[in-house]
Design an enzyme around this catalytic site. Structure first.
Site, PDB file in Angstrom:
ATOM      1  CG  HIS A 139      38.895  41.207  35.259  1.00  0.00           C
ATOM      2  ND1 HIS A 139      39.056  42.570  35.136  1.00  0.00           N
ATOM      3  CD2 HIS A 139      38.277  41.014  36.432  1.00  0.00           C
ATOM      4  CE1 HIS A 139      38.552  43.167  36.186  1.00  0.00           C
ATOM      5  NE2 HIS A 139      38.077  42.242  37.008  1.00  0.00           N
ATOM      6  CG  ASP A 188      59.800  31.250  19.893  1.00  0.00           C
ATOM      7  OD1 ASP A 188      60.716  31.382  20.738  1.00  0.00           O
ATOM      8  OD2 ASP A 188      59.681  32.010  18.914  1.00  0.00           O
ATOM      9  NE  ARG A 215      63.982  40.559  18.199  1.00  0.00           N
ATOM     10  CZ  ARG A 215      65.283  40.644  17.995  1.00  0.00           C
ATOM     11  NH1 ARG A 215      65.759  41.355  16.990  1.00  0.00           N
ATOM     12  NH2 ARG A 215      66.119  40.029  18.792  1.00  0.00           N
ATOM     13  CE1 TYR A 243      59.287  38.048  13.719  1.00  0.00           C
ATOM     14  CE2 TYR A 243      59.631  36.621  11.824  1.00  0.00           C
ATOM     15  CZ  TYR A 243      59.995  37.718  12.575  1.00  0.00           C
ATOM     16  OH  TYR A 243      61.071  38.498  12.194  1.00  0.00           O
ATOM     17  N   GLY A 244      56.127  32.671  16.387  1.00  0.00           N
ATOM     18  CA  GLY A 244      55.071  31.853  16.956  1.00  0.00           C
ATOM     19  C   GLY A 244      54.596  32.304  18.322  1.00  0.00           C
ATOM     20  CG  ASN A 245      57.217  34.344  20.628  1.00  0.00           C
ATOM     21  OD1 ASN A 245      57.535  33.332  21.211  1.00  0.00           O
ATOM     22  ND2 ASN A 245      58.066  35.044  19.887  1.00  0.00           N
TER      23      ASN A 245
END
Length: 150
Positions: free
Chosen positions: A22, A30, A109, A131-133
């Site tokens: 946890h 990406d 970034r 920007y898909g991360n």
């Protein structure tokens, strides 16, 4: 063979999800992300888009409810346009499992790269949207939850 596990979850990814504790982060990156530069534990999920991978992962782990932002994405660089449909497609999957999860935090970034360096693992996906991360923080087992074994 195991049943009831999404076919997008490879044995290596299943092992990593199990080993995470946890508070550990996992980055779903990406196809262009500098994963090997950022982290020593890189898992390949080529050809698999992030929403589908989120669906497989969130069936197996819960998100951290003890932090302000268990979900983090990269903020656009000045001058870039953010396509909000990317985040919306992720939220649709996330909200199906954890509808009360706070808004996704956006970080700069290079701060995102630093976060990836500290993550438990980076999964390189087939995602190609800008920007898909996204970073997921694994949570604890909810208080009062008990496992039923025979």
């Amino acid at each position: 063979m195991l049943i009831n596990i999404s076919p997008v979850i490879s044995p290596e990814l299943l092992f990593v999800l199990d080993k995470m504790g946890h508070g550990d982060d996992i980055v779903l990156a990406d196809a262009f992300f500098p994963a090997d530069t950022c982290n020593a534990r890189v898992i390949r999920a080529d050809g698999i888009r992030i929403p589908r991978l989120l669906d497989g992962i969130l069936r197996l782990i819960n998100l951290d409810t003890y932090v302000a932002s268990p979900l983090v994405m990269m903020a656009p660089v000045a001058g870039d346009t953010l396509d909000m449909s990317v985040e919306e497609s992720y939220r649709k999957v996330i909200d199906a499992f954890y509808p009360n999860t706070p808004a996704i935090e956006r970080i700069e970034r290079f701060a995102f790269y630093e976060r990836a360096k500290l993550a438990f693992a980076v999964v390189v996906t087939g995602e190609t949207v800008p920007y898909g991360n996204i970073v997921l923080k694994k949570g604890v087992i909810p208080i009062g939850h008990e496992f039923q074994f025979l």
